[in-house]
Structure formats: C-alpha cells, structure tokens
Write an enzyme that holds these catalytic residues in place. Structure first.
Site, PDB file in Angstrom:
ATOM      1  N   TYR A  16      47.005  66.664  69.890  1.00 22.50           N
ATOM      2  CA  TYR A  16      46.935  67.785  70.146  1.00 22.50           C
ATOM      3  C   TYR A  16      48.036  68.340  69.360  1.00 22.50           C
ATOM      4  O   TYR A  16      49.196  68.744  69.960  1.00 22.50           O
ATOM      5  CB  TYR A  16      46.615  68.264  71.374  1.00 22.50           C
ATOM      6  CG  TYR A  16      46.557  69.691  71.740  1.00 22.50           C
ATOM      7  CD1 TYR A  16      45.743  70.496  70.853  1.00 22.50           C
ATOM      8  CD2 TYR A  16      46.976  70.524  72.892  1.00 22.50           C
ATOM      9  CE1 TYR A  16      45.754  71.939  70.935  1.00 22.50           C
ATOM     10  CE2 TYR A  16      47.099  71.818  73.067  1.00 22.50           C
ATOM     11  CZ  TYR A  16      46.059  72.643  72.149  1.00 22.50           C
ATOM     12  OH  TYR A  16      46.241  74.046  72.422  1.00 22.50           O
ATOM     13  N   ASP A  22      42.738  67.852  67.567  1.00 21.87           N
ATOM     14  CA  ASP A  22      43.102  69.285  67.166  1.00 21.87           C
ATOM     15  C   ASP A  22      44.201  69.303  66.535  1.00 21.87           C
ATOM     16  O   ASP A  22      45.273  69.153  67.006  1.00 21.87           O
ATOM     17  CB  ASP A  22      42.791  70.124  68.552  1.00 21.87           C
ATOM     18  CG  ASP A  22      43.224  71.493  68.162  1.00 21.87           C
ATOM     19  OD1 ASP A  22      43.063  72.088  66.556  1.00 21.87           O
ATOM     20  OD2 ASP A  22      43.146  72.432  69.011  1.00 21.87           O
ATOM     21  N   HIS A  69      35.951  75.066  71.081  1.00 25.24           N
ATOM     22  CA  HIS A  69      35.677  73.984  70.289  1.00 25.24           C
ATOM     23  C   HIS A  69      34.397  73.415  70.542  1.00 25.24           C
ATOM     24  O   HIS A  69      33.685  73.626  71.612  1.00 25.24           O
ATOM     25  CB  HIS A  69      37.094  73.240  70.307  1.00 25.24           C
ATOM     26  CG  HIS A  69      38.125  73.383  70.032  1.00 25.24           C
ATOM     27  ND1 HIS A  69      38.953  72.996  68.895  1.00 25.24           N
ATOM     28  CD2 HIS A  69      39.013  74.455  70.823  1.00 25.24           C
ATOM     29  CE1 HIS A  69      40.230  73.681  68.994  1.00 25.24           C
ATOM     30  NE2 HIS A  69      40.255  74.424  69.923  1.00 25.24           N
TER      31      HIS A  69
END
Length: 256
Positions: A110, A150, A247
């Site tokens: 992330y 991500d 998302h």
C-alpha cells in the site's frame, strides 16, 4: 492459481457489504488486502470467518488505529512471512507485507497517497526512492516476486479517465509516472497490460459526482511480476462489479 489484490478501504466496512460471501464465490487461493484499517485484536469475528473459508491470515496494521494496514490471506501456508521492510516510518504505517512460498514470493503493498497535501507527496516520493533500493536487494533473495497492491499511481494516459485535467494531480504527476516506467523497465511486468492494451479499465473511483457509474476512474491497483514469472501468467481481470470499497479487486491467474 488465483491471486486477488483488493484495497478494501476498511475490512470492517467491507464485511458489512457481503465481502466474505463474495470472497467465497471467487475461490481465490491468495488474497492481498490493503487499507484494512484494523488491528487483528479488533476483528475476532472477521478472523473467524477467514479461517472458516480455509485461509491462513497474516496482518501488518498501522500503529495509528483506523488507518492504512495490509494483510495476506492464503490457503497455502507460507514458508516465511516478512512483516514490514525495516524502514521505521513506513512500517509504522503498515504498508509492506510479504509471504514466501516454494515457487514465488507475494507482497501486499500500500503505497502512500500524496493527495492530502504537499507534506504527504514528499513522503510518497521518499517511499518511492526507498522502495527502488529495497526491491533491488530483495530480488537477489526472491527473484520470483509478485508485488500486488495499491500503488496510488496511474502509469499512462489510458489508465486515467481524463489525463489532461489530471495532469497536475497526485497519482498522475510526471515524476510518479516516470518512476513507474523505470520500475517496470527494471524487470517487472504490468500483468494487466500484458494481456489488455485497451483504455477505460479502472480500479478506483471517487465517491463524488457519481464517478463509478460513469466509469470516471483511475487504474492504480496492480499485480507487478518479475520477468522470470512471465510464462506462469495466465490471465488478469479487473472486477469492477465488486463494490465493497471505492476500489475494486484485480484477479491474477497463474498457470500451474
């Protein structure tokens, strides 16, 4: 083998939207989660559900409650799990978790967002510089590496719904896009683009202006795989109908 990457924007929130019913239906072998926003001690019922679905689970939350954090769920028990990367501020934010298996290593990532202001954009650039060095060293130990997560970066103009109006937006800045280009050129495959060169495929949409219904999105979630895994890649699919988060998940299928 099916591997899913999904920024769930809070595992507790996602669980109220039938996330686990959906997960069971996917029959995924491994799942990388980002932005779990919870400590394991806060979610005993969720951990029980995960175990009922047959997953081992590993969590690396942020120190700050309700913020960031990554996890890996896997039906195959790893040989080793590495929590964090050794960089104190990054590890406090719970951004990197890796599981090593016989044939490859899987990382849930992330990357910081810079959208909240200049200070966080500076930290994002700091993370990017560190990550380059960190991954270069890690690949000596783990040459078969998949980094799922991500990245908070759109690589090219076809990865964002309006590249002109977003030219100065964090996530599509020239420096970020250049970093992604160099990272890929250093031996990684953007697995989705390996199979699909078409525009209008996104993994994140703003909650504002009915963006998801209009498909005004950004592709910022990736499975990046090192070149030795090229022949193992079978298929990559973005799953926009999964609506547990702002998302959506990305599914990578590997050949046996």
């Amino acid at each position: 083998m099916k591997i899913i990457s999904y920024n769930v924007n809070g595992i507790r929130s996602a669980s109220t939207k039938n996330f686990f019913g959906w997960l069971q239906a996917t029959d995924a072998d491994m799942v990388c989660l980002q932005e779990v926003k919870a400590l394991p001690s806060q979610i005993p019922d969720i951990l029980s559900l995960i175990e009922q679905l047959g997953y081992h689970h590993y969590w690396f939350p942020a120190e700050k409650k309700g913020y960031s954090g990554v996890a890996i769920l896997t039906r195959i028990k790893p040989n080793h799990v590495e929590y964090g990367c050794g960089e104190e501020w990054i590890d406090k934010e719970g951004r990197i978790l890796r599981a090593d298996f016989n044939d490859f290593s899987l990382m849930s990532l992330y990357m910081p967002s810079g959208s909240s202001g200049d200070e966080r954009q500076v930290k994002k650039y700091e993370f990017m510089r560190f990550f380059d060095t960190y991954i270069a060293e890690l690949r000596k130990e783990c040459p078969n590496l998949i980094i799922s997560g991500d990245y908070n970066i759109c690589h090219t103009a076809i990865d964002i719904h309006n590249p002109k109006s977003n030219a100065n937006s964090s996530g599509f800045l020239p420096e970020e896009r250049e970093w992604m280009e160099l990272f890929l050129n250093n031996g990684f495959i953007d697995t989705f683009r390996h199979f699909n060169k078409d525009p209008h495929h996104y993994t994140w949409w703003s909650f504002r202006a009915n963006s998801r219904a209009k498909n005004l999105g950004w592709r910022i979630d990736y499975h990046l795989a090192t070149q030795p895994l090229l022949n193992k890649l079978k298929k990559v699919t973005i799953l926009p109908d999964a609506v547990h988060s702002d998302h959506c998940p990305v599914l990578l299928e590997l050949n046996p």
